[in-house]
Design an enzyme around this catalytic site. Structure first.
Site, PDB file in Angstrom:
ATOM      1  N   TYR A   1      -0.418   9.816   6.414  1.00  0.00           N
ATOM      2  CA  TYR A   1       0.814   9.531   5.666  1.00  0.00           C
ATOM      3  C   TYR A   1       1.341  10.705   4.838  1.00  0.00           C
ATOM      4  O   TYR A   1       2.375  10.580   4.180  1.00  0.00           O
ATOM      5  CB  TYR A   1       0.592   8.300   4.764  1.00  0.00           C
ATOM      6  CG  TYR A   1       0.252   7.056   5.559  1.00  0.00           C
ATOM      7  CD1 TYR A   1       1.183   6.479   6.421  1.00  0.00           C
ATOM      8  CD2 TYR A   1      -0.997   6.456   5.461  1.00  0.00           C
ATOM      9  CE1 TYR A   1       0.874   5.341   7.160  1.00  0.00           C
ATOM     10  CE2 TYR A   1      -1.320   5.316   6.195  1.00  0.00           C
ATOM     11  CZ  TYR A   1      -0.373   4.771   7.035  1.00  0.00           C
ATOM     12  OH  TYR A   1      -0.678   3.638   7.772  1.00  0.00           O
TER      13      TYR A   1
ATOM     14  N   HIS B   1       8.883   3.617  10.005  1.00  0.00           N
ATOM     15  CA  HIS B   1       7.446   3.819   9.782  1.00  0.00           C
ATOM     16  C   HIS B   1       7.178   5.308   9.704  1.00  0.00           C
ATOM     17  O   HIS B   1       7.822   6.101  10.415  1.00  0.00           O
ATOM     18  CB  HIS B   1       6.619   3.200  10.913  1.00  0.00           C
ATOM     19  CG  HIS B   1       6.808   1.717  11.001  1.00  0.00           C
ATOM     20  ND1 HIS B   1       6.226   0.840  10.120  1.00  0.00           N
ATOM     21  CD2 HIS B   1       7.581   0.980  11.831  1.00  0.00           C
ATOM     22  CE1 HIS B   1       6.615  -0.386  10.411  1.00  0.00           C
ATOM     23  NE2 HIS B   1       7.443  -0.329  11.453  1.00  0.00           N
ATOM     24  N   ILE B   2       6.242   5.642   8.863  1.00  0.00           N
ATOM     25  CA  ILE B   2       5.866   7.047   8.682  1.00  0.00           C
ATOM     26  C   ILE B   2       5.113   7.529   9.920  1.00  0.00           C
ATOM     27  O   ILE B   2       5.379   8.600  10.461  1.00  0.00           O
ATOM     28  CB  ILE B   2       5.002   7.183   7.410  1.00  0.00           C
ATOM     29  CG1 ILE B   2       5.831   6.757   6.186  1.00  0.00           C
ATOM     30  CG2 ILE B   2       4.471   8.604   7.253  1.00  0.00           C
ATOM     31  CD1 ILE B   2       5.009   6.495   4.935  1.00  0.00           C
ATOM     32  N   SER B   3       4.163   6.718  10.347  1.00  0.00           N
ATOM     33  CA  SER B   3       3.338   7.086  11.505  1.00  0.00           C
ATOM     34  C   SER B   3       3.937   6.507  12.784  1.00  0.00           C
ATOM     35  O   SER B   3       4.783   5.601  12.733  1.00  0.00           O
ATOM     36  CB  SER B   3       1.915   6.546  11.308  1.00  0.00           C
ATOM     37  OG  SER B   3       1.927   5.126  11.238  1.00  0.00           O
TER      38      SER B   3
ATOM     39  N   ARG C   1      -0.874  -2.784  15.746  1.00  0.00           N
ATOM     40  CA  ARG C   1       0.313  -2.167  15.132  1.00  0.00           C
ATOM     41  C   ARG C   1       1.490  -2.041  16.113  1.00  0.00           C
ATOM     42  O   ARG C   1       2.549  -1.545  15.762  1.00  0.00           O
ATOM     43  CB  ARG C   1      -0.028  -0.782  14.570  1.00  0.00           C
ATOM     44  CG  ARG C   1      -1.031  -0.803  13.443  1.00  0.00           C
ATOM     45  CD  ARG C   1      -1.230   0.563  12.821  1.00  0.00           C
ATOM     46  NE  ARG C   1      -2.528   0.664  12.179  1.00  0.00           N
ATOM     47  CZ  ARG C   1      -2.793   0.255  10.925  1.00  0.00           C
ATOM     48  NH1 ARG C   1      -1.839  -0.220  10.176  1.00  0.00           N
ATOM     49  NH2 ARG C   1      -4.010   0.364  10.429  1.00  0.00           N
TER      50      ARG C   1
ATOM     51  N   ASN D   1       0.807  -1.238   0.000  1.00  0.00           N
ATOM     52  CA  ASN D   1       0.000   0.000   0.000  1.00  0.00           C
ATOM     53  C   ASN D   1       0.833   1.278   0.000  1.00  0.00           C
ATOM     54  O   ASN D   1       0.288   2.374  -0.132  1.00  0.00           O
ATOM     55  CB  ASN D   1      -1.001   0.027   1.171  1.00  0.00           C
ATOM     56  CG  ASN D   1      -1.931  -1.176   1.150  1.00  0.00           C
ATOM     57  OD1 ASN D   1      -2.576  -1.417   0.146  1.00  0.00           O
ATOM     58  ND2 ASN D   1      -1.958  -1.956   2.218  1.00  0.00           N
TER      59      ASN D   1
ATOM     60  N   HIS E   1       3.596  -6.322  11.066  1.00  0.00           N
ATOM     61  CA  HIS E   1       2.839  -6.832  12.208  1.00  0.00           C
ATOM     62  C   HIS E   1       2.407  -8.284  12.046  1.00  0.00           C
ATOM     63  O   HIS E   1       1.798  -8.853  12.943  1.00  0.00           O
ATOM     64  CB  HIS E   1       1.587  -5.955  12.423  1.00  0.00           C
ATOM     65  CG  HIS E   1       1.840  -4.495  12.262  1.00  0.00           C
ATOM     66  ND1 HIS E   1       2.750  -3.816  13.049  1.00  0.00           N
ATOM     67  CD2 HIS E   1       1.359  -3.573  11.372  1.00  0.00           C
ATOM     68  CE1 HIS E   1       2.781  -2.539  12.665  1.00  0.00           C
ATOM     69  NE2 HIS E   1       1.958  -2.368  11.654  1.00  0.00           N
TER      70      HIS E   1
ATOM     71  N   ASP F   1      12.369 -13.240   9.629  1.00  0.00           N
ATOM     72  CA  ASP F   1      13.453 -14.213   9.454  1.00  0.00           C
ATOM     73  C   ASP F   1      14.433 -13.759   8.381  1.00  0.00           C
ATOM     74  O   ASP F   1      15.646 -13.960   8.509  1.00  0.00           O
ATOM     75  CB  ASP F   1      12.881 -15.584   9.046  1.00  0.00           C
ATOM     76  CG  ASP F   1      12.302 -16.357  10.226  1.00  0.00           C
ATOM     77  OD1 ASP F   1      12.455 -15.904  11.377  1.00  0.00           O
ATOM     78  OD2 ASP F   1      11.697 -17.430   9.997  1.00  0.00           O
TER      79      ASP F   1
ATOM     80  N   ALA G   1       2.097  -3.105   6.569  1.00  0.00           N
ATOM     81  CA  ALA G   1       1.249  -4.023   7.347  1.00  0.00           C
ATOM     82  C   ALA G   1       1.940  -5.358   7.647  1.00  0.00           C
ATOM     83  O   ALA G   1       1.666  -5.990   8.674  1.00  0.00           O
ATOM     84  CB  ALA G   1      -0.062  -4.261   6.605  1.00  0.00           C
TER      85      ALA G   1
HETATM   86  C1  DQA Z   1       3.204   2.003   8.352  1.00  0.00           C
HETATM   87  C2  DQA Z   1       2.423   1.603   9.601  1.00  0.00           C
HETATM   88  C3  DQA Z   1       1.723   0.268   9.417  1.00  0.00           C
HETATM   89  O1  DQA Z   1       1.012  -0.091  10.574  1.00  0.00           O
HETATM   90  C4  DQA Z   1       0.740   0.343   8.260  1.00  0.00           C
HETATM   91  O2  DQA Z   1       0.164  -0.915   8.025  1.00  0.00           O
HETATM   92  C5  DQA Z   1       1.354   0.915   7.024  1.00  0.00           C
HETATM   93  C6  DQA Z   1       2.312   1.992   7.123  1.00  0.00           C
HETATM   94  C7  DQA Z   1       3.824   3.405   8.475  1.00  0.00           C
HETATM   95  O3  DQA Z   1       4.747   3.691   7.725  1.00  0.00           O
HETATM   96  O4  DQA Z   1       3.369   4.218   9.288  1.00  0.00           O
HETATM   97  O5  DQA Z   1       0.975   0.522   5.918  1.00  0.00           O
HETATM   98  O6  DQA Z   1       4.260   1.076   8.175  1.00  0.00           O
END
Ligand code: DQA
Length: 138
Positions: free
Chosen positions: A23, A98-100, A109, A11, A78, A85, A75
């Site tokens: 994002y 991670h962005i968030s 998460r 995504n 998680h 691995d 995603a």
């Molecule tokens: C993410 C955080 C994940 O939980 C989410 O599924 C994403 C983006 C982030 O960059 O904040 O797709 O990895």
């Protein structure tokens, strides 16, 4: 010249369009142009896939010759024992980004299969998380 690769998971090809309140509204290509211009002393490659096995293949491909990997498994962070691995199996150090701030979001998460095997984790700074990871390799 140091060689880094940024690997983005599912995504993240929709960055700029996807939930911009979380994002941001910059596309990853725009961000990459900016960051490549800012750090000409390092080669920054980019790969994105929505497919778990392809992300694992890419880690194997770069993981014995590159100086660093910056991985946002999105995603799959998680859920994926396989990606965790793979990070453990390769020699190249991996920074998880991670962005968030995933710890400020839903409980599912908060779990990461990447973190135990990563060199470090940077999250919550928007796209700047990637830039901070690049700086850590310089
Ligand atoms: C993410 C955080 C994940 O939980 C989410 O599924 C994403 C983006 C982030 O960059 O904040 O797709 O990895």
């Amino acid at each position: 010249m140091k060689k880094l690769t940024i690997i983005n998971g599912p995504n993240l090809n929709l960055l700029g369009k996807r939930e911009p309140n979380i994002y941001g509204s910059l596309t990853f290509t725009e961000f990459l142009d900016e960051v490549r211009g800012k750090y000409p002393q390092v080669k920054i490659e980019y790969y994105q896939s929505n497919i778990e096995g392809e992300l694992i293949d890419k880690l194997h491909e770069v993981g014995f010759s590159y100086d660093g990997v910056i991985l946002n498994a999105a995603a799959y962070t998680h859920t994926s024992v396989g990606l965790g691995d793979a990070v453990k199996a390769i020699e190249t150090p991996v920074i998880e980004v991670h962005i968030s701030n995933t710890f400020g979001r839903e409980e599912f998460r908060h779990q990461s299969f990447i973190s135990p095997n990563a060199k470090g984790v940077i999250l919550g700074f928007g796209l700047q998380s990637y830039e901070l990871a690049i700086q850590s390799f310089l």
